[in-house]
Structure formats: C-alpha cells, structure tokens
Design an enzyme around this catalytic site. Structure first.
Site, mmCIF file in Angstrom:
data_model
loop_
_atom_site.group_PDB
_atom_site.id
_atom_site.type_symbol
_atom_site.label_atom_id
_atom_site.label_comp_id
_atom_site.label_asym_id
_atom_site.label_seq_id
_atom_site.Cartn_x
_atom_site.Cartn_y
_atom_site.Cartn_z
ATOM 1 N N TYR A 59 -10.898 -10.605 9.817
ATOM 2 C CA TYR A 59 -10.781 -10.781 8.369
ATOM 3 C C TYR A 59 -11.196 -12.211 7.998
ATOM 4 C CZ TYR A 59 -8.020 -6.440 8.368
ATOM 5 O OH TYR A 59 -7.575 -5.138 8.513
ATOM 6 N N LEU A 223 -4.324 3.037 -1.229
ATOM 7 C CA LEU A 223 -4.666 3.384 -2.608
ATOM 8 C C LEU A 223 -6.124 3.796 -2.734
ATOM 9 C CD1 LEU A 223 -2.776 0.520 -4.459
ATOM 10 C CD2 LEU A 223 -2.024 2.855 -4.021
#
Length: 319
Positions: A59, A223
């Site tokens: 990341y 989501l």
C-alpha cells in the site's frame, strides 16, 4: 463496542482498512492533509473503540515508497492519546507476497527468501519485534500451493509473526492450509481476507469453512470499492437506503450491518479516510437487522459481478 473473535483476540466487530490514504492521491501523502485528516480519521476510529487495522507492504503511491501505509498506521497508533492499556488492545495486521519493481511492474513472490525479507521489513516499518497478524496477500502462480504455504508457516516457526492469516484463498486452498498448519486453536490459520460485498459475492463456501473452524473472515472492499460504492444507494440495491433509514443509519452502514448479519465470523474492514466516514462505519455495529429486513436486502441484491481476474492464474497443487 461489540467484539468478534480473531485468533487469540476479541476485537471490535468492524475494523478499518487503511490502504486509501497511501494510494495515489491519498490523504496521507500530503503533510497538511496527513495531519489534518488522515491521522485524525484513525484516531477517531481508535477513540470509537475500533481495535483492528489492516495494512500491507504494497500500500504505497509508487514502487519506491514501499511500506508507506505501514509507517502511516504505526504513526497513527503511536501519536494517539489513548492509554497504554488501550493501545495494547489494538491489533495491526499487515500483508505480503505481492512484488512491485521499478517501472511499476507488479508480480507475485512467495519464495521463502522473499517472504522472510518482506516480513522483516514490515516489522521494522511498524516498529515491532513480531508482527501480530501477517497475511499471505496473494498466491504465487509459479510455486506449488503447498510449498508457498509451508513458506508462510516458516515465518511463524522462526518467531517473526504471532498469527497467520491468508488472503484471496478459495475453499480448496483454505482446506489444505488448515490441514498443513491447523486451525486457530491449533496455532494455524486465524483469518481469511477475501473480497465480499453486496455486489461481489463469490467463494461463499470459504465462509462456511471459517464458521466450521473458528476462523475470522475479513471482507475487503465491503462496500464494493470507492468506484462502485454508489451502487449500494441506487438501482436495484436502493433498498439499502430505505431500510437503513428505518434504523437511522446510512446505506453504507446498512451494507456493513448486512455483512455482520451474514455470518458471526465476519469482521468487515471498510476503508475510511475521514472522521465522518469512520463514525458512519461504527454506527453499523449498534444495529441488529431483523430477519425480515435481512431477507428483504438479500432479495434486492443485484447479480454478482464477475470474479476478480487478480486471483488468476492459480498455483498448481503438489502432485
């Protein structure tokens, strides 16, 4: 805060996925937004009782800033004004196994030498002697599955990590990993991190295995990801908005409540980059969907999108 089991810990029923602040254009890249938004968002999560944070060595905005997010998460915990006892209850999980080279060339590497170096580097960036939960991020298609998972087990055997997690494993791969390394109670696999959301529903038999063996299931992109999150609020899944309003929560929090209802082993890790979005995620924990509402949501789900091509090619199994 309601808790769920993850290996030896009882952690907040919702964690925070920390990738976005360190991705291209992320709030942790600019010193001003890092201090005014990114760090305060994680502090708000900790203040609200969130005790699980997920990061990874990959990341980062560029190949040569490897580990950016690990340093960011470590800084957030270090600068939080919680007590020592509160900080000791926080678990930071990281991942490794994805390679990234000059020219932004991406690949997979689960050789023992690579994983050993990756874990040592992650521990240094996190400022710890032993990583609490290290997860095998992606399978390497060039190495037999059993061999690369044995390499993962070696990391624990050498005392570099406390607990083992896996990511993007299917049911057969998880079954073999359990056979080789054991269940949580046997010191083996304690978590599986696969993609799961109202719009992405694949490999649900992995959840069945997790329930059977007491393994935590950590849905990434719960989501639907930042580019698809709006699908929760309109079209066929607009019911998340209407049902959520009955509980006083947003459609996004309703999606998290749906995941929590789906299985007691699920611990969602939504990404949140602002204090407001963190608190919105936390609101899902206080909601217990009725069976009727749960079934209504299930009936409204759109056809699941195709399985991610990132999971292919799969490694061969040992002959």
């Amino acid at each position: 805060m309601i808790t769920r089991r993850l290996g030896p810990w009882h952690l907040s029923a919702i964690g925070i996925g920390c990738m976005n602040p360190s991705w291209a254009g992320g709030t942790a890249l600019d010193p001003q937004t890092r201090s005014s938004s990114a760090i305060p968002a994680l502090h708000a999560a900790m203040d609200a009782g969130i005790t699980f944070f997920d990061t990874a060595d990959i990341y980062a905005p560029t190949w040569n800033s490897y580990g950016h997010n690990e340093k960011f998460v470590a800084e957030a915990l270090r600068t939080w004004n919680g007590t020592k006892d509160q900080k000791d209850k926080v678990v930071i999980a990281t991942k490794g196994g994805i390679a990234r080279r000059p020219g932004e060339i991406w690949g997979r590497n689960s050789s023992l030498d690579y994983l050993l170096r990756a874990v040592e580097a992650s521990a240094a960036r996190l400022g710890v002697d032993k990583i609490q939960l290290w997860q095998h991020h992606r399978l390497d298609p060039t190495i037999e599955f059993e061999t690369q998972f044995e390499n993962v087990l070696t990391l624990k055997q050498q005392g570099l990590i406390e607990q083992i997690g896996v990511s993007n494993y299917n049911a057969k791969q998880l079954e073999i990993a359990i056979r080789l390394g054991g269940t949580p109670d046997q010191g083996g696999v304690v978590s599986v991190q696969n993609e799961l959301s109202p719009r992405y529903r694949h490999e649900l038999d992995v959840i069945d295995l997790c329930e059977k063996h007491g393994i935590a299931f950590l849905p990434w992109s719960p989501l639907g990801g930042s580019t698809n999150k709006a699908e929760v609020t309109n079209g066929k899944v607009g019911v998340f908005e209407s049902i959520g309003s009955n509980y006083g929560i947003s459609p996004y929090a309703t999606a998290l409540a749906w995941l929590l209802k789906l299985s007691p082993t699920i611990l969602p890790i939504p990404g949140a980059t602002r204090e407001a979005s963190v608190l919105d995620c936390v609101s899902a924990v206080s909601v217990e969907l009725s069976e009727e509402d749960f079934e209504t949501l299930n009936a409204s789900l759109p056809e699941s999108v195709p399985a991610s091509p990132e999971l292919l090619p799969a490694p061969a199994f040992r002959a």
